[in-house]
Design a protein around this motif. Structure first.
Motif, PDB file in Angstrom:
ATOM      1  N   GLY A  68      32.213  -9.072 -11.717  1.00 40.93           N
ATOM      2  CA  GLY A  68      31.647 -10.157 -12.496  1.00 40.93           C
ATOM      3  C   GLY A  68      32.227 -11.502 -12.099  1.00 40.93           C
ATOM      4  N   GLN A  69      33.024 -11.488 -11.050  1.00 40.22           N
ATOM      5  CA  GLN A  69      33.573 -12.721 -10.491  1.00 40.22           C
ATOM      6  C   GLN A  69      33.676 -12.548  -8.984  1.00 40.22           C
ATOM      7  N   ARG A  70      33.851 -13.653  -8.268  1.00 40.27           N
ATOM      8  CA  ARG A  70      33.918 -13.571  -6.816  1.00 40.27           C
ATOM      9  C   ARG A  70      35.165 -12.819  -6.376  1.00 40.27           C
ATOM     10  N   LEU A  71      34.986 -11.876  -5.449  1.00 41.33           N
ATOM     11  CA  LEU A  71      36.138 -11.139  -4.939  1.00 41.33           C
ATOM     12  C   LEU A  71      36.572 -11.764  -3.614  1.00 41.33           C
ATOM     13  N   THR A  72      37.853 -11.889  -3.422  1.00 36.83           N
ATOM     14  CA  THR A  72      38.344 -12.401  -2.141  1.00 36.83           C
ATOM     15  C   THR A  72      38.362 -11.252  -1.125  1.00 36.83           C
ATOM     16  N   ASP A  73      38.376 -11.635   0.167  1.00 36.89           N
ATOM     17  CA  ASP A  73      38.458 -10.618   1.219  1.00 36.89           C
ATOM     18  C   ASP A  73      39.717  -9.774   1.050  1.00 36.89           C
TER      19      ASP A  73
END
Ligand SMILES: Nc1ncnc2c1ncn2[C@@H]1O[C@H](COP(=O)(O)OP(=O)(O)O)[C@@H](O)[C@H]1O
Ligand SMILES: [Mg+2]
Length: 244
Positions: A68-73
């Protein structure tokens, strides 16, 4: 331990999985069953983030991501390092030899040297009965051989969880049997396997755990003997269709 908590996914109006939770301890074979389109592949792909849920969280052996939020690499990598996927269509690199297919991924992960990777690849290819075909290209192998190479490739990154998505569905019975034999060996070694399959016999005789998907959720989660003895109409209907 692999835990999915309250994960959901919809494609447009089609809610595939609605608020699903499960918790898989290490060292077990779990089989995911369910009719076509019930979300088996989607659920399996959540486990190594090939598919990302809209809500919920995934934890694998201490590494967690919240959806539900941006995931980092870096977050994706931290979770993904714990598992490896074996696909129905093998997905080998056609322009790499058998040895290349199995030795490259751990090198690309930056984990080990080329020499170490070759030694490691050789040992896993021996394990799946493909140790004498190192310089062959995938096109020159049968489907069963390609799938065994794909299993060696998954083993070579030394994952905690091995994920299989209908690994024998594209194979003739004889070739399917040689792949299943390798999987039974891995299960008996006490590896952590999660297997999407319609191979009811495998579920009955090898798995410690059956998860049955239907109608957007988990319709059963428990021991195979309880699954096969269930008087649920939905489960009975599935078993009569898929040959229980
Ligand atoms: N990329 C996608 N776009 C739209 N719909 C999809 C996509 N992937 C899967 N679906 C839909 O999600 C549902 C579940 O698919 P899937 O997880 O592949 O089921 P299963 O593996 O149990 O057959 C199906 O209705 C399918 O059509
Ligand atoms: Mg599928």
């Amino acid at each position: 331990m692999l835990e999915l908590k309250n994960v959901s996914k919809a494609y447009g109006d089609n809610t595939v999985l609605n608020n699903v939770s499960l918790n898989l301890p290490d060292g077990q074979t779990t089989v995911i069953l369910g009719p076509s389109g019930s979300g088996k592949s989607t659920l399996l792909r959540f486990m190594n983030l090939l598919e990302v849920p809209e809500t919920g969280a995934l934890t694998v052996n201490g590494d967690s991501v919240t959806f539900g939020q941006r995931l980092t690499d870096a977050q994706i990598r931290s979770v993904r390092q714990h598992s490896a996927m074996v696909f129905q269509g093998y997905n080998l690199f056609p322009n790499q030899t058998v040895l290349g297919n199995v030795s490259l991924p751990p090198v690309l992960n930056g984990k080990i040297s080329k020499d170490e990777a070759r030694t490691r690849a050789q040992s896993y290819l021996d394990r799946v009965g493909m140790g004498d075909r190192l310089e062959e290209y995938p096109d020159n192998l049968s489907g069963g051989q390609q799938q065994r190479v794909a299993i060696a490739r998954a083993l070579a990154v030394e994952p905690d969880f091995l994920l299989f998505d209908e690994p024998t569905s594209a194979l003739d019975p004889e070739l399917a049997a040689e792949v299943t034999r390798v999987m039974v060996d891995l299960a008996q070694e006490g590896r952590s396997l999660v297997v999407v399959t319609h191979n009811i016999e495998f579920a009955r005789t090898v798995a410690q755990r059956v998860i049955f998907l239907a109608d957007g959720g988990i319709g059963f989660d428990g021991a195979p003997e309880d699954f096969f003895a269930s008087d649920s109409e939905r489960i009975q209907r599935y078993l009569s269709t898929y040959g229980g």
